[in-house]
Write an enzyme that holds these catalytic residues in place. Structure first.
Site, short mmCIF file in Angstrom:
data_model
loop_
_atom_site.label_atom_id
_atom_site.label_comp_id
_atom_site.label_asym_id
_atom_site.label_seq_id
_atom_site.Cartn_x
_atom_site.Cartn_y
_atom_site.Cartn_z
N GLU A 42 0.87 -1.18 0.00
CA GLU A 42 0.00 0.00 0.00
C GLU A 42 0.90 1.22 0.00
O GLU A 42 1.63 1.46 0.97
CB GLU A 42 -0.93 -0.01 1.22
CG GLU A 42 -2.11 0.95 1.10
CD GLU A 42 -1.74 2.40 1.37
OE1 GLU A 42 -1.74 3.21 0.41
OE2 GLU A 42 -1.44 2.73 2.52
N CYS A 53 -1.54 9.27 3.00
CA CYS A 53 -1.30 8.84 1.62
C CYS A 53 -2.45 9.21 0.70
O CYS A 53 -2.27 9.31 -0.51
CB CYS A 53 -1.00 7.35 1.56
SG CYS A 53 -2.18 6.31 2.42
#
Length: 491
Positions: free
Chosen positions: A248, A282
């Site tokens: 990720e 993110c």
């Protein structure tokens, strides 16, 4: 809870690491908040081997037994939430109000993981001709978990909880910038009654991480962090299809503005998208796409006006600020260099990002207009927002997809048809409408496409990469079928 020792945790024992000494530093005061030695090659090897020894006994426990230990960990999170939130704020610089929400997310992950395990990787049976079809799921074995610094409790927890629930054992390598949060968390696992060797903690930087990633006895690696490191791990795991790799990574995330009636509502969501956690999520908006013309001008003017009033201060300031510091003074300096490079290429500063205190991670929000400027497709992990003006929605969609990443995207608009087009045409794993990009649900998958991941979304879908399926056809005895295949004769 015990004071931080700076040790690693292997097979139920807290031991000094045998690698190089290192420390974590409070990003504003420069105070040392944790110090110890990194795990050496021998320490990492011992951690993996002890996790391997502990695997069979842990996987043989019933789901209810594993769940009971994990729920005991959740109760300890509740009992120690203020101490853990303080450590998160101390090491990361994020305000206490936000650190508390992180600990709450850690607690919330447990019931969600149990539900996801049962729904996605549980045990099912059905009748088929001549017997039963049975679907079971089995743990991989020893998995390495690499944690990031921006959510040092919640994000590794999002791998560890479902991994343990499925019956895996874990070797945890946290960010070298937040080792104290990791130590506190693992101490809670120990106190919860997790058997020795089921979770092991190896502290350290890239050398420790490389030792763990290349160890022959790990069965998988779960990583949350930068695209650069994630791609290196992907290359390293090439040719090893027997190992599960879940990545990720970040994004150069677009947020489109078009046809908004509530100006302040849209500005609020844009600010939350860009500057929450000092821009260190993110999913944060990195590129704001605003229409050319009067409406776009009004939106930007209000955005800059409100952004200039955002409060920035130390994590424990009273009253609490909206933004704390970025992770380090070094990170702040890199962001300031990135802003300067944009301006050198012809971009225009709408709101200058400034270092509010020398040699610290305290930065004010920055907004740069880069319309018509060719900039590198890069994630700048901090409070720096780039604006691009567009003529029509087709151009906005083209700009949104003009990135190798594909983590998050969104639109602020009263027009549902525009959102429908975005959902249809954008390449991103998380797509929001009139909500901040920083809002994501643990009850949904979390991940991206392109350079943002390797098609192993986490959150609710973490259960998928924590176990593998075993499909069986079963009957109580072997029986000759009523009809035989051509060419077979039992007479």
């Amino acid at each position: 809870m015990a004071n931080l020792t700076g040790n690693v945790y292997i097979d139920g024992l807290w031991l000094p690491g045998h690698g190089a000494p290192f420390e974590s530093v409070q990003p504003v005061t420069g105070e040392t908040v944790w110090d110890g030695n990194a795990a050496s090659l021998e320490d990492v090897d011992a951690a993996v081997r002890e996790a391997r020894k502990a695997f069979l006994a842990w996987r043989r426990k019933s789901l209810a037994e594993r769940q009971a230990v994990i729920e005991a960990f959740g109760e300890l999170l509740e009992a120690n939430k203020e101490e853990l939130a303080h450590q998160i704020g101390l090491e990361t610089g994020k305000p206490l109000w936000e650190s508390r929400t992180e600990v709450a997310a850690m607690m919330g992950k447990i019931p969600i993981s149990v539900k996801a395990y049962n729904e996605r990787t549980g045990h099912t049976e059905s009748d088929v001709a001549g017997g039963h079809a049975v679907l079971r799921h089995r743990p991989h074995g020893v998995v390495a978990v690499f944690g990031p610094y921006n959510f040092p409790g919640h994000l590794p927890n999002g791998h560890i909880v479902p991994a343990l629930l499925a019956g895996n054992t874990v070797v945890f390598k946290p960010s070298e910038l937040t080792p104290g949060v990791a130590e506190l968390t693992v101490r809670l696992w120990e106190k919860a009654g997790l058997p020795d060797g089921v979770i092991n903690l190896v502290q350290g930087g890239s050398d420790t991480g490389k030792c763990l990633a290349r160890h022959s006895l790990i069965d998988g690696l779960f990583f949350t962090g930068s695209s650069t490191v994630g791609h290196l791990l992907h290359e390293q795991f090439g040719g090893q299809p027997e190992k599960i790799l879940a990545l990720e990574m970040g994004g150069n995330n677009p947020l489109i503005v078009q046809n908004v009636s509530d100006l302040d509502g849209a500005v609020h969501h844009a600010l939350q998208s860009a500057f929450l956690s000092a821009g260190q999520r993110c999913t944060c908006a990195r590129r704001l796409l605003v229409p050319k013309g009067k409406k776009g001008d009004e939106f930007l003017a209000r955005l800059v006006e409100v952004a200039a009033r955002i409060t920035v201060a130390e994590f424990d300031a009273d009253p609490q600020p909206f933004m704390g510091s970025v992770i380090s003074a070094e990170a702040a300096n890199q962001l300031l260099k990135a802003q300067a490079a944009m301006l050198e290429k012809g971009a225009t500063s709408l709101l200058e990002m400034k270092q509010l205190k020398p040699d610290t991670g305290l930065l004010s929000p920055g907004i740069v207009d880069a319309t018509g400027i060719e900039l590198e497709d890069q994630e700048f992990f901090g409070p720096l927002l780039t604006v691009y003006r567009y003529k029509g929605f087709d151009e906005a969609l083209e700009l949104a997809n003009n990135t190798r990443y594909g983590l998050s995207a969104g639109i602020l608009s009263d027009d549902r048809k525009l959102y429908n087009r975005l959902v249809e045409e954008v390449r991103a794993g998380i797509v929001n409408w009139n909500r901040p990009l920083t809002g994501a649900s643990s009850a949904a998958p979390f991940g991206g496409v392109g350079a943002s991941g390797n098609h192993r979304p986490s959150a609710y879908y973490a259960a998928d990469y924590c176990a593998w399926p075993m499909a069986s056809l079963e009957a109580g005895k072997s029986e000759l079928p009523d009809s035989l295949a051509p060419g077979l004769n039992f007479d």
